[in-house]
Design an enzyme around this catalytic site. Structure first.
Site, mmCIF file in Angstrom:
data_model
loop_
_atom_site.group_PDB
_atom_site.id
_atom_site.type_symbol
_atom_site.label_atom_id
_atom_site.label_comp_id
_atom_site.label_asym_id
_atom_site.label_seq_id
_atom_site.Cartn_x
_atom_site.Cartn_y
_atom_site.Cartn_z
ATOM 1 N N ASN A 11 3.793 6.232 6.910
ATOM 2 C CA ASN A 11 3.068 7.426 6.467
ATOM 3 C C ASN A 11 1.591 7.045 6.394
ATOM 4 O O ASN A 11 1.173 6.361 5.470
ATOM 5 C CB ASN A 11 3.596 7.869 5.091
ATOM 6 C CG ASN A 11 2.816 9.044 4.530
ATOM 7 O OD1 ASN A 11 1.974 9.626 5.221
ATOM 8 N ND2 ASN A 11 3.110 9.400 3.285
ATOM 9 N N LYS A 13 -0.803 8.922 5.831
ATOM 10 C CA LYS A 13 -1.511 9.787 4.875
ATOM 11 C C LYS A 13 -2.812 10.285 5.534
ATOM 12 O O LYS A 13 -2.804 10.540 6.744
ATOM 13 C CB LYS A 13 -1.736 9.037 3.561
ATOM 14 C CG LYS A 13 -0.417 8.467 3.012
ATOM 15 C CD LYS A 13 -0.482 7.949 1.619
ATOM 16 C CE LYS A 13 0.887 7.420 1.205
ATOM 17 N NZ LYS A 13 0.937 6.947 -0.170
ATOM 18 N N HIS A 99 6.554 14.940 -0.348
ATOM 19 C CA HIS A 99 5.957 13.673 -0.789
ATOM 20 C C HIS A 99 5.337 13.876 -2.171
ATOM 21 O O HIS A 99 4.808 14.954 -2.463
ATOM 22 C CB HIS A 99 4.892 13.208 0.213
ATOM 23 C CG HIS A 99 4.458 11.807 -0.039
ATOM 24 N ND1 HIS A 99 3.556 11.488 -1.026
ATOM 25 C CD2 HIS A 99 4.834 10.635 0.522
ATOM 26 C CE1 HIS A 99 3.391 10.169 -1.048
ATOM 27 N NE2 HIS A 99 4.160 9.634 -0.116
ATOM 28 N N GLU A 101 2.678 13.040 -3.382
ATOM 29 C CA GLU A 101 1.271 13.448 -3.390
ATOM 30 C C GLU A 101 1.122 14.950 -3.172
ATOM 31 O O GLU A 101 0.026 15.497 -3.321
ATOM 32 C CB GLU A 101 0.493 12.636 -2.329
ATOM 33 C CG GLU A 101 0.288 11.201 -2.808
ATOM 34 C CD GLU A 101 0.214 10.166 -1.692
ATOM 35 O OE1 GLU A 101 -0.037 10.527 -0.533
ATOM 36 O OE2 GLU A 101 0.428 8.974 -2.008
ATOM 37 N N GLU A 186 10.928 7.345 -3.512
ATOM 38 C CA GLU A 186 9.606 6.778 -3.743
ATOM 39 C C GLU A 186 9.250 6.951 -5.216
ATOM 40 O O GLU A 186 8.797 8.034 -5.625
ATOM 41 C CB GLU A 186 8.560 7.500 -2.882
ATOM 42 C CG GLU A 186 8.792 7.340 -1.400
ATOM 43 C CD GLU A 186 7.494 7.430 -0.608
ATOM 44 O OE1 GLU A 186 7.291 6.580 0.253
ATOM 45 O OE2 GLU A 186 6.680 8.336 -0.875
ATOM 46 N N GLY A 192 1.192 2.926 -3.776
ATOM 47 C CA GLY A 192 -0.209 2.528 -3.652
ATOM 48 C C GLY A 192 -0.710 1.709 -4.824
ATOM 49 O O GLY A 192 -1.913 1.501 -4.991
ATOM 50 N N SER A 232 4.817 0.531 -2.068
ATOM 51 C CA SER A 232 4.320 -0.848 -1.973
ATOM 52 C C SER A 232 5.272 -1.771 -1.218
ATOM 53 O O SER A 232 5.395 -2.950 -1.558
ATOM 54 C CB SER A 232 4.002 -1.402 -3.370
ATOM 55 O OG SER A 232 3.027 -0.596 -4.017
HETATM 56 P P1 13P Z 1 2.435 2.575 -0.267
HETATM 57 O O1 13P Z 1 3.304 1.817 0.703
HETATM 58 O O2 13P Z 1 0.977 2.490 0.046
HETATM 59 O O3 13P Z 1 2.758 2.243 -1.701
HETATM 60 O O4 13P Z 1 2.798 4.144 -0.072
HETATM 61 C C1 13P Z 1 4.120 4.532 -0.100
HETATM 62 C C2 13P Z 1 4.192 5.956 0.301
HETATM 63 O O5 13P Z 1 3.742 6.836 -0.421
HETATM 64 C C3 13P Z 1 4.774 6.270 1.613
HETATM 65 O O6 13P Z 1 5.015 7.629 1.745
#
Ligand code: 13P
Length: 274
Positions: A11, A13, A99, A101, A186, A192, A232
């Site tokens: 992803n 983003k 997601h 976010e 997740e 992150g 992560s």
């Molecule tokens: P990270 O791997 O940066 O923690 O992000 C995970 C994520 O949100 C994938 O959709």
């Protein structure tokens, strides 16, 4: 037990969104992954570079493209939205839905733009469900993201939150359609942040997702559904997570922006004992 092909999905983003930088990254991923087999690989870049990446990869590439969101209507006065048909036409086969976010935990009558508050887009279980239904109708494979916030975990609500998100996403979806759906667990607090959920706990929660699907449908369907872990995941912790019985791959954020890290995770998934 049902054999499930691992899936490693990146992803990106809102990163690598210019044609030049996206082309460099996808070319590196394609070349480094050329000899990797036994694992499905997908990348989910920003919408605006999907067409460009499709032409880099070509029609029969082993690397699939995914989008990061979809709207449930097929056309109309929905400024800024992108439909499942449009994604399909752009050569997309996966789509991330719900997601963290994009989810809003507390309603969005008054959007809060504070960093980390997670209520600016206001995705709900109901909108996740509509998007999942629309994606399936256009032959896209939804990657439905679920996960608890730190607050929900500390209050002991993790299992209930996960069950409710899975049940909400699947409302009205038939047994035969479940094989097209992938779940991604997740934990919001591990995204992150560099904090990984322990592999035992990640496996336990992925097991709850599987059990929820089994309860809603049947044990065979629950046993066959693919469930990814995200949060992560990096080359140095990937194997420990991927070897867990309920984890069938990873949804990778930060580490998907570096081709060598992303492909190492795919190699780790491909090297699991069968
Ligand atoms: P990270 O791997 O940066 O923690 O992000 C995970 C994520 O949100 C994938 O959709």
């Amino acid at each position: 037990m049902t054999k499930r092909t691992p899936l490693i999905a990146g992803n990106w983003k809102m990163n690598k969104g210019t044609t030049a930088e996206a082309t460099v990254l996808i070319t590196e991923v394609r070349d480094k992954a050329a000899n990797v087999s036994g694992v499905e690989i997908a990348v989910c870049p920003p919408f605006t570079v999907l067409h460009a990446l499709k032409s880099v990869l070509g029609d029969n590439s082993p690397i699939a493209l995914g989008a990061q969101d979809v709207y449930w209507k097929s056309a109309g006065a929905y400024t800024g939205q992108v439909s499942a048909e449009m994604l399909s036409d752009a050569g997309v086969s996966f789509v991330l839905i719900g997601h963290s976010e994009r989810r809003g935990r507390f309603g969005v009558a008054e959007p809060d733009f504070t960093e980390g508050v997670l209520k600016y887009f206001g995705e709900t279980d109901a909108s996740v469900n509509r998007k999942t239904v629309a994606a399936l109708a256009s032959d896209l494979k939804p990657i439905v993201c679920v996960g608890e916030t730190l607050n929900e975990r500390e209050n002991g609500d993790t299992d209930g939150v996960i069950r409710a998100q899975v049940e909400g996403a699947l409302d009205g979806i038939f047994t035969a359609q479940i094989a097209q759906i992938v779940f991604a667990y997740e934990p919001v607090w591990a995204i992150g942040t560099g904090k990984t959920c322990s592999s035992d706990e990640a496996d336990r929660v992925c097991g709850i997702i599987r059990a929820t699907v089994s309860d809603l449908y049947d044990a065979e369907t629950g046993g066959a559904v693919r469930i990814l872990y995200g949060g992560s995941m990096k080359p140095d912790n990937a194997s420990e997570l991927l070897v867990q019985p309920n984890i069938d791959g990873g949804l990778i954020g930060g580490a998907s922006l570096k081709a060598s890290d992303f492909v190492s995770i795919a190699v780790a998934a491909a090297s699991l004992p069968s």
